[in-house]
Design a protein around this motif. Structure first.
Motif, PDB file in Angstrom:
ATOM      1  N   SER A 144       0.829  -1.207   0.000  1.00 29.67           N
ATOM      2  CA  SER A 144       0.000   0.000   0.000  1.00 29.67           C
ATOM      3  C   SER A 144       0.861   1.254   0.000  1.00 29.67           C
ATOM      4  O   SER A 144       2.002   1.251   0.474  1.00 29.67           O
ATOM      5  N   VAL A 145       0.318   2.335  -0.537  1.00 34.19           N
ATOM      6  CA  VAL A 145       0.996   3.631  -0.572  1.00 34.19           C
ATOM      7  C   VAL A 145       0.064   4.691  -0.005  1.00 34.19           C
ATOM      8  O   VAL A 145      -1.164   4.531  -0.010  1.00 34.19           O
ATOM      9  N   GLU A 146       0.651   5.765   0.495  1.00 36.04           N
ATOM     10  CA  GLU A 146      -0.157   6.839   1.063  1.00 36.04           C
ATOM     11  C   GLU A 146      -0.954   7.566  -0.007  1.00 36.04           C
ATOM     12  O   GLU A 146      -2.096   7.963   0.199  1.00 36.04           O
ATOM     13  N   ARG A 147      -0.338   7.725  -1.181  1.00 40.79           N
ATOM     14  CA  ARG A 147      -1.005   8.441  -2.265  1.00 40.79           C
ATOM     15  C   ARG A 147      -0.348   8.079  -3.587  1.00 40.79           C
ATOM     16  O   ARG A 147       0.829   7.701  -3.627  1.00 40.79           O
ATOM     17  N   GLU A 148      -1.117   8.218  -4.634  1.00 43.29           N
ATOM     18  CA  GLU A 148      -0.555   8.052  -5.974  1.00 43.29           C
ATOM     19  C   GLU A 148       0.196   9.329  -6.343  1.00 43.29           C
ATOM     20  O   GLU A 148      -0.151  10.421  -5.895  1.00 43.29           O
ATOM     21  N   ALA A 149       1.212   9.190  -7.167  1.00 43.34           N
ATOM     22  CA  ALA A 149       1.971  10.356  -7.608  1.00 43.34           C
ATOM     23  C   ALA A 149       1.198  11.174  -8.633  1.00 43.34           C
ATOM     24  O   ALA A 149       1.496  12.347  -8.858  1.00 43.34           O
ATOM     25  N   CYS A 150       0.195  10.560  -9.245  1.00 40.31           N
ATOM     26  CA  CYS A 150      -0.667  11.277 -10.189  1.00 40.31           C
ATOM     27  C   CYS A 150      -1.382  12.408  -9.457  1.00 40.31           C
ATOM     28  O   CYS A 150      -2.005  12.179  -8.411  1.00 40.31           O
ATOM     29  N   PRO A 151      -1.354  13.646  -9.962  1.00 34.52           N
ATOM     30  CA  PRO A 151      -1.992  14.766  -9.259  1.00 34.52           C
ATOM     31  C   PRO A 151      -3.504  14.591  -9.129  1.00 34.52           C
ATOM     32  O   PRO A 151      -4.130  15.185  -8.244  1.00 34.52           O
ATOM     33  N   LEU A 152      -4.086  13.755  -9.983  1.00 30.64           N
ATOM     34  CA  LEU A 152      -5.517  13.469  -9.871  1.00 30.64           C
ATOM     35  C   LEU A 152      -5.795  12.362  -8.861  1.00 30.64           C
ATOM     36  O   LEU A 152      -6.948  12.119  -8.495  1.00 30.64           O
ATOM     37  N   GLY A 153      -4.726  11.672  -8.439  1.00 27.64           N
ATOM     38  CA  GLY A 153      -4.893  10.572  -7.505  1.00 27.64           C
ATOM     39  C   GLY A 153      -5.555   9.362  -8.139  1.00 27.64           C
ATOM     40  O   GLY A 153      -6.115   8.514  -7.431  1.00 27.64           O
ATOM     41  N   LEU A 154      -5.474   9.249  -9.470  1.00 25.87           N
ATOM     42  CA  LEU A 154      -6.204   8.192 -10.171  1.00 25.87           C
ATOM     43  C   LEU A 154      -5.278   7.198 -10.882  1.00 25.87           C
ATOM     44  O   LEU A 154      -5.434   5.987 -10.731  1.00 25.87           O
ATOM     45  N   ALA A 155      -4.351   7.696 -11.674  1.00 20.92           N
ATOM     46  CA  ALA A 155      -3.488   6.798 -12.451  1.00 20.92           C
ATOM     47  C   ALA A 155      -2.551   6.037 -11.524  1.00 20.92           C
ATOM     48  O   ALA A 155      -1.913   6.640 -10.643  1.00 20.92           O
TER      49      ALA A 155
END
Length: 325
Positions: A144-155
Motif C-alpha cells: 500500500s501507498v499513502e497516495r498516488e503520484a498522479c496529481p488526480l490521484g487516479l493513475a
C-alpha cells in the motif's frame, strides 16, 4: 494547452519524491510474511505463476520475467484468460503470485476458488490487507501507498512502483537463497552481452588448422609476409615441426625491422621475430583473452595447449564479431 516549464518541473520532482517515499516505506514490511513468501517460492517444485490485471498485470509480467531469468521457473497468466481455460496451466506443484492494488479485482476474485481447490500456495501483493484477495492468500505482502503520484490521484503510479520494487526484492532474495551466480544468469541470457562474456571461450571462436598463420623459423622473411597477407590476422606464428611456438612476427615487427635498416632479402623469420610472446589457452573465457590483449596493447594471441603446442590463434576482430569486445 497551458505549458508552464516551472510548474512542469515541480510536478515531475513531486512524482519522483512521492514514488521514492513509497519505496522507502516498504523497508519496514520486509518482515516474517516476506520471509514466508520466499520460503513458498523456494519450496515450489513446479513453476511460479504470476497474475494481475491492467497495470498490475504489467508489473506481474515483469516479475515473472525477473524470476525466470534468475533461477525460478515462472510465467505470467492473464486472470481474464485463466477463467476461460488458461487456469489449466497451473498445477498442484506450483505457487501463484497475484497482484491487485485494491485486492478486489473481479477477474482475480473469480479464480480464487479454483486456486484454493488446487491447494497451491497463494502469495498476494495488494494495497489492501483486508481485501478478499488479501484474506484468501497464504501470504499477504502489503504494498500500500499513502497516495498516488498522479496529481488526480487516479493513475496507478506510486502503487505500481511499490509493487515493482517489492517484486524485485522478492526475486533477488530468492536468487541469493538459491546460490544463483553470474554464470547461471549468463546461461539464461546467452544472447546478451553478459551471457557472451561469461559463456564464450577462446576455443569457440579461435582460428584453427589451415586458418592459422604459421611458418617455420628458417623460412625467408618474405614468405612470412605472404603468410600474414594470406591469413589476414595481422601476424604470423613461428613454430617448429613439433608445433612448439618459438615466436611471433607482426605488422609492428615489420615496421621495426624496416626502421632498423635491415634488408628483407636473405633475412629469415627466425632472425626478425619477437621471441616467445604472450599466448592464450583454449579454455580461457574470450573476455580473458580480450583483457590480455588490451593490457599488452596487442591485437592477436596465439593459442596453445598445456604443452605450449600451437592449436589456434585469436584476434580482436574475432572478439568483436562474438560480441565480447
Amino acid at each position: 494547452m497551458n505549458f508552464n516549464p516551472e510548474t512542469t518541473r515541480n510536478l515531475a520532482l513531486a512524482v519522483l519524491n512521492d514514488e521514492a517515499e513509497a519505496v522507502r516505506n516498504l523497508a519496514q514490511r520486509i518482515d516474517d510474511r516476506f520471509l514466508e513468501a520466499c520460503r513458498c517460492i523456494l519450496a515450489c517444485k513446479g513453476r511460479v505463476i504470476v497474475t494481475g490485471m491492467g497495470k498490475s498485470g504489467h508489473i506481474g509480467s515483469k516479475l515473472a520475467a525477473t524470476l525466470a531469468s534468475t533461477g525460478t521457473p515462472a510465467f505470467f497468466v492473464h486472470p481474464g484468460e485463466a477463467s476461460h481455460g488458461d487456469l489449466g496451466m497451473i498445477t498442484r506443484e506450483d505457487v501463484v503470485i497475484a497482484l491487485s492494488n485494491s485486492g478486489e479485482t473481479d477477474e482475480i476474485i473469480t479464480i480464487l476458488p479454483l486456486i484454493r481447490r488446487l491447494g497451491v500456495p497463494l502469495i498476494a501483493m495488494t494495497g489492501n490487507p483486508g481485501s478478499r484477495l488479501g484474506a484468501d492468500a497464504t501470504v499477504h505482502l502489503d504494498v500500500s501507498v499513502e497516495r498516488e503520484a498522479c496529481p488526480l490521484g487516479l493513475a496507478p503510479t506510486s502503487s505500481t512502483t511499490a509493487a515493482l520494487a517489492m517484486g524485485d526484492a522478492l526475486a533477488v532474495a530468492v536468487l541469493d537463497a538459491r546460490g544463483f551466480t553470474a554464470n547461471d544468469f549468463a546461461r539464461s541470457h546467452p544472447g546478451g552481452r553478459l551471457g557472451r562474456r561469461l559463456l564464450v571461450h577462446v576455443a569457440d571462436i579461435m582460428h584453427t588448422d589451415d586458418a592459422i598463420p604459421r611458418i617455420t623459423p628458417e623460412a625467408p622473411l618474405k614468405d612470412a609476409l605472404f603468410e600474414i597477407t594470406r591469413k589476414g590476422l595481422g601476424l604470423v606464428i613461428v613454430a617448429g615441426a613439433d608445433d612448439e611456438i618459438q615466436g611471433v612476427f607482426t605488422d609492428g615487427d615489420l615496421r621495426r625491422t624496416l626502421d632498423a635498416g635491415h634488408s628483407l632479402d636473405g633475412l629469415t623469420i627466425g632472425e626478425a621475430m619477437t621471441t616467445g610472446g604472450h599466448t592464450a589457452q583454449p579454455d580461457w573465457l574470450a573476455v580473458e583473452a580480450l583483457e590480455a590483449m588490451e593490457s599488452r596493447r596487442i591485437n592477436a594471441l596465439p593459442v596453445t595447449d598445456a604443452e605450449n603446442r600451437l592449436v589456434g590463434v585469436i584476434n580482436m576482430h574475432d572478439l568483436l564479431r562474438a560480441g565480447v569486445a
